[in-house]
Design a protein around this motif. Structure first.
Motif, mmCIF file in Angstrom:
data_model
loop_
_atom_site.group_PDB
_atom_site.id
_atom_site.type_symbol
_atom_site.label_atom_id
_atom_site.label_comp_id
_atom_site.label_asym_id
_atom_site.label_seq_id
_atom_site.Cartn_x
_atom_site.Cartn_y
_atom_site.Cartn_z
ATOM 1 N N LEU A 122 36.926 15.954 22.664
ATOM 2 C CA LEU A 122 37.387 14.729 21.890
ATOM 3 C C LEU A 122 38.700 14.307 22.028
ATOM 4 N N VAL A 123 38.827 12.942 22.485
ATOM 5 C CA VAL A 123 40.350 12.404 22.534
ATOM 6 C C VAL A 123 40.671 11.883 21.311
ATOM 7 N N MET A 124 41.570 12.513 20.636
ATOM 8 C CA MET A 124 42.186 11.985 19.559
ATOM 9 C C MET A 124 43.038 10.661 19.872
ATOM 10 N N ASP A 125 42.617 9.743 18.901
ATOM 11 C CA ASP A 125 43.771 8.282 19.263
ATOM 12 C C ASP A 125 44.991 8.606 18.659
ATOM 13 N N LEU A 126 45.986 8.758 19.040
ATOM 14 C CA LEU A 126 47.298 9.246 18.654
ATOM 15 C C LEU A 126 48.020 7.710 18.599
ATOM 16 N N PRO A 127 48.675 7.477 17.512
ATOM 17 C CA PRO A 127 49.375 6.349 17.464
ATOM 18 C C PRO A 127 50.802 6.726 18.001
ATOM 19 N N GLN A 128 51.369 5.542 18.853
ATOM 20 C CA GLN A 128 52.573 5.717 19.635
ATOM 21 C C GLN A 128 53.775 5.302 19.011
ATOM 22 N N LEU A 136 50.285 6.509 9.993
ATOM 23 C CA LEU A 136 49.701 7.755 9.283
ATOM 24 C C LEU A 136 48.255 7.606 8.814
ATOM 25 N N PRO A 137 47.784 6.528 8.384
ATOM 26 C CA PRO A 137 46.234 6.222 7.915
ATOM 27 C C PRO A 137 45.799 6.574 8.927
ATOM 28 N N HIS A 138 45.788 5.973 10.260
ATOM 29 C CA HIS A 138 45.110 5.985 11.331
ATOM 30 C C HIS A 138 45.033 7.404 11.838
ATOM 31 N N TRP A 139 46.156 7.927 11.709
ATOM 32 C CA TRP A 139 46.192 9.500 12.284
ATOM 33 C C TRP A 139 45.256 10.531 11.231
ATOM 34 N N VAL A 140 45.393 10.204 10.037
ATOM 35 C CA VAL A 140 44.266 10.989 9.118
ATOM 36 C C VAL A 140 43.172 10.722 9.495
ATOM 37 N N ALA A 141 42.532 9.481 9.765
ATOM 38 C CA ALA A 141 41.078 9.285 10.252
ATOM 39 C C ALA A 141 40.909 10.431 11.640
ATOM 40 N N VAL A 143 42.359 12.861 12.539
ATOM 41 C CA VAL A 143 42.213 14.225 12.153
ATOM 42 C C VAL A 143 40.858 14.819 11.709
ATOM 43 N N GLU A 144 40.513 13.680 10.549
ATOM 44 C CA GLU A 144 39.277 14.045 10.066
ATOM 45 C C GLU A 144 37.878 14.127 10.879
ATOM 46 N N LYS A 145 38.249 12.948 12.000
ATOM 47 C CA LYS A 145 37.143 12.724 13.169
ATOM 48 C C LYS A 145 37.020 14.158 13.810
ATOM 49 N N SER A 146 38.468 14.840 14.140
ATOM 50 C CA SER A 146 38.525 15.888 14.809
ATOM 51 C C SER A 146 37.651 17.112 14.055
ATOM 52 N N ARG A 147 38.051 17.126 12.870
ATOM 53 C CA ARG A 147 37.236 18.252 11.908
ATOM 54 C C ARG A 147 35.781 18.020 11.941
ATOM 55 N N ARG A 148 35.241 16.771 11.959
ATOM 56 C CA ARG A 148 33.729 16.691 12.147
ATOM 57 C C ARG A 148 33.306 17.022 13.494
ATOM 58 N N PHE A 149 34.139 16.753 14.613
ATOM 59 C CA PHE A 149 33.746 16.817 15.849
ATOM 60 C C PHE A 149 33.685 18.867 16.022
ATOM 61 N N ILE A 150 34.630 19.287 15.415
ATOM 62 C CA ILE A 150 34.540 20.949 15.658
ATOM 63 C C ILE A 150 33.277 21.404 14.985
ATOM 64 N N GLU A 151 33.133 20.677 13.581
ATOM 65 C CA GLU A 151 31.856 21.158 13.004
ATOM 66 C C GLU A 151 30.780 21.016 13.560
ATOM 67 N N GLN A 152 30.553 19.842 14.140
ATOM 68 C CA GLN A 152 29.294 19.575 14.846
ATOM 69 C C GLN A 152 29.243 20.675 16.103
ATOM 70 N N GLN A 153 30.343 20.678 16.836
ATOM 71 C CA GLN A 153 30.176 21.480 18.049
ATOM 72 C C GLN A 153 29.915 23.031 17.862
ATOM 73 N N LEU A 154 30.598 23.446 16.874
ATOM 74 C CA LEU A 154 30.481 24.707 16.504
ATOM 75 C C LEU A 154 29.478 25.222 15.407
ATOM 76 N N ILE A 291 43.843 17.747 4.810
ATOM 77 C CA ILE A 291 43.908 16.924 6.114
ATOM 78 C C ILE A 291 45.034 15.989 6.072
ATOM 79 N N LEU A 292 45.481 15.333 5.075
ATOM 80 C CA LEU A 292 46.616 14.485 4.846
ATOM 81 C C LEU A 292 47.926 15.405 5.370
ATOM 82 N N ALA A 293 47.945 16.569 4.869
ATOM 83 C CA ALA A 293 49.072 17.492 5.204
ATOM 84 C C ALA A 293 49.190 17.791 6.748
ATOM 85 N N ILE A 294 48.079 18.053 7.299
ATOM 86 C CA ILE A 294 47.953 18.468 8.579
ATOM 87 C C ILE A 294 48.647 17.287 9.241
ATOM 88 N N ALA A 295 47.685 16.110 9.109
ATOM 89 C CA ALA A 295 47.968 14.771 9.829
ATOM 90 C C ALA A 295 49.631 14.522 9.744
#
Ligand code: SF4
Ligand code: SF4
Length: 351
Positions: A122-128, A136-141, A143-154, A291-295
């Motif tokens: 998964l490539v996270m779309d990092l705001p530049q 921040l709202p974009h990055w929170v989304a 991070v949440e997408k990455s959480r779901r990706f890991i959940e699905q993969q594992l 998730i917000l704190a991590i983002a």
């Protein structure tokens, strides 16, 4: 167990030992999440019960293989990461169940498209422009997408409680690493830059995070003993250097070896592998969405891929003063323009 100040293991032995430990862990049912950059939220892997491992290329072999596919004039980091993965030179890559990557530089982004053919990635779309209010709202989304990706993969569920535990645990690691970096500021200098980098590279290749914390603590105790006994790693007449730009780790530390063999000592590192990547903690406030704190924390990573680099310059000015350095060394590699902050820093100081 004593951690020797002069690690003699090569990067190949360290990675091979890690691979052996990962195989055993996987046989016990553990899963492995590959990371590639300081923007990868380690806490997501830990909260999934997985082992986070860095897949960043730090050695030369594999580059020739990469050049069969990638443009030759790409940076060696991109070529090494890809070449090691596809040539079989990296013993860790085959063990990763999935990979979290980030859209930082163009070389990485295009290489990730090829790497995604080898593993779920998964490539996270990092705001530049991290200072913009909508970043921040974009990055929170993301991070949440990455959480779901890991959940699905594992095939696991990453709970809020697990995220909060992971935040506390990884902050503990960060605090220890920050303490270790600040020990380098003691006089006489207790450890050479290359020895510090070699030891940290060895310690950062871990399977069990609690064992990693214990090893970091032992290293800190050893440094404290050296500082208490005023054991000098070198004479105090050596020019003190602040390292910035690209990081150095065992396997890609030849410039640091050269600098120190020429009579200087690297007492502080800024950026990836350095102090500024570990002194910033994730907010542990129980009232905040984890998730917000991590983002929030990962968006504050001060990579030069962001524009502008306000916080990075503030950090550099602070560290120049705190470590009383005689000079700043800004390392950059072929093709990479983003690590070059030296010209901006000198223009600020002369302006
Ligand atoms: S320098 Fe930037 S792109 Fe490279 S690993 Fe560090 S944060 Fe990622
Ligand atoms: S060194 Fe520069 S070009 Fe290479 S991966 Fe890092 S940011 Fe990209």
């Amino acid at each position: 167990m004593t951690i020797p100040f002069h690690v003699k293991d090569s990067i190949y032995e360290i990675r091979s030992d890690l691979a052996t430990a990962l195989v055993a862990a996987k046989e016990d049912g553990r899963r492995v999440v590959g990371t590639l950059c300081s923007y990868s939220p380690v806490e997501l892997a830990l909260a999934a019960g997985a082992i986070p491992v860095s897949l960043c290329g730090t050695t030369q072999e594999g580059i020739a293989k990469a050049e069969e596919t990638l443009p030759v004039d790409l940076c060696p980091k991109v070529k090494s990461t890809y070449g090691r993965a596809v040539s079989g030179a990296c013993p860790i890559f085959p063990l990763a169940d999935c990979i979290i990557a980030e859209a930082t530089c163009d070389g990485r982004k295009k290489m990730y498209e090829l790497l995604a053919r080898e593993k779920p990635l998964l490539v996270m779309d990092l705001p530049q422009k991290s200072e913009d209010p909508d970043a921040l709202p974009h990055w929170v989304a993301e991070v949440e997408k990455s959480r779901r990706f890991i959940e699905q993969q594992l095939k696991v569920t990453i709970t809020e409680d697990a995220l909060r535990d992971a935040i506390r645990k990884w902050n503990q690691v960060r605090r220890l690493r920050r303490d270790l970096h600040y020990r380098r500021n003691a006089l006489p200098t207790p450890i050479m830059g290359v020895d510090f980098v070699n030891i940290m590279t060895k310690l950062e290749n871990f399977v069990d995070v609690d064992a990693h914390i214990a090893a970091l603590t032992r290293f800190r105790d050893e440094l404290d003993r050296a500082i208490g006994e005023k054991t000098a790693a070198c004479g105090d007449d050596r020019p003190r250097v602040l390292w910035t730009g690209l990081g150095a780790s065992l396997g890609c530390n030849k410039v640091m070896e050269l600098v120190e063999s020429c009579g200087a000592v690297v007492v502080c590192q800024e950026g990836c592998g350095g102090l500024t990547r570990v002194e910033d903690l994730v907010d542990e406030d129980e009232a905040k969405d984890p998730i917000l704190a991590i983002a929030e924390r990962y968006l504050r990573v001060t990579c030069a891929c962001m524009t502008p680099n306000t916080q990075r310059f503030t950090d550099l000015q602070r560290l120049i003063g705190e470590f009383e350095v005689d000079g700043v060394l800004d390392l950059t590699w072929q093709f990479c323009a983003r690590a070059k902050v030296g010209f901006l820093l000198s223009s600020r100081q002369s302006g």
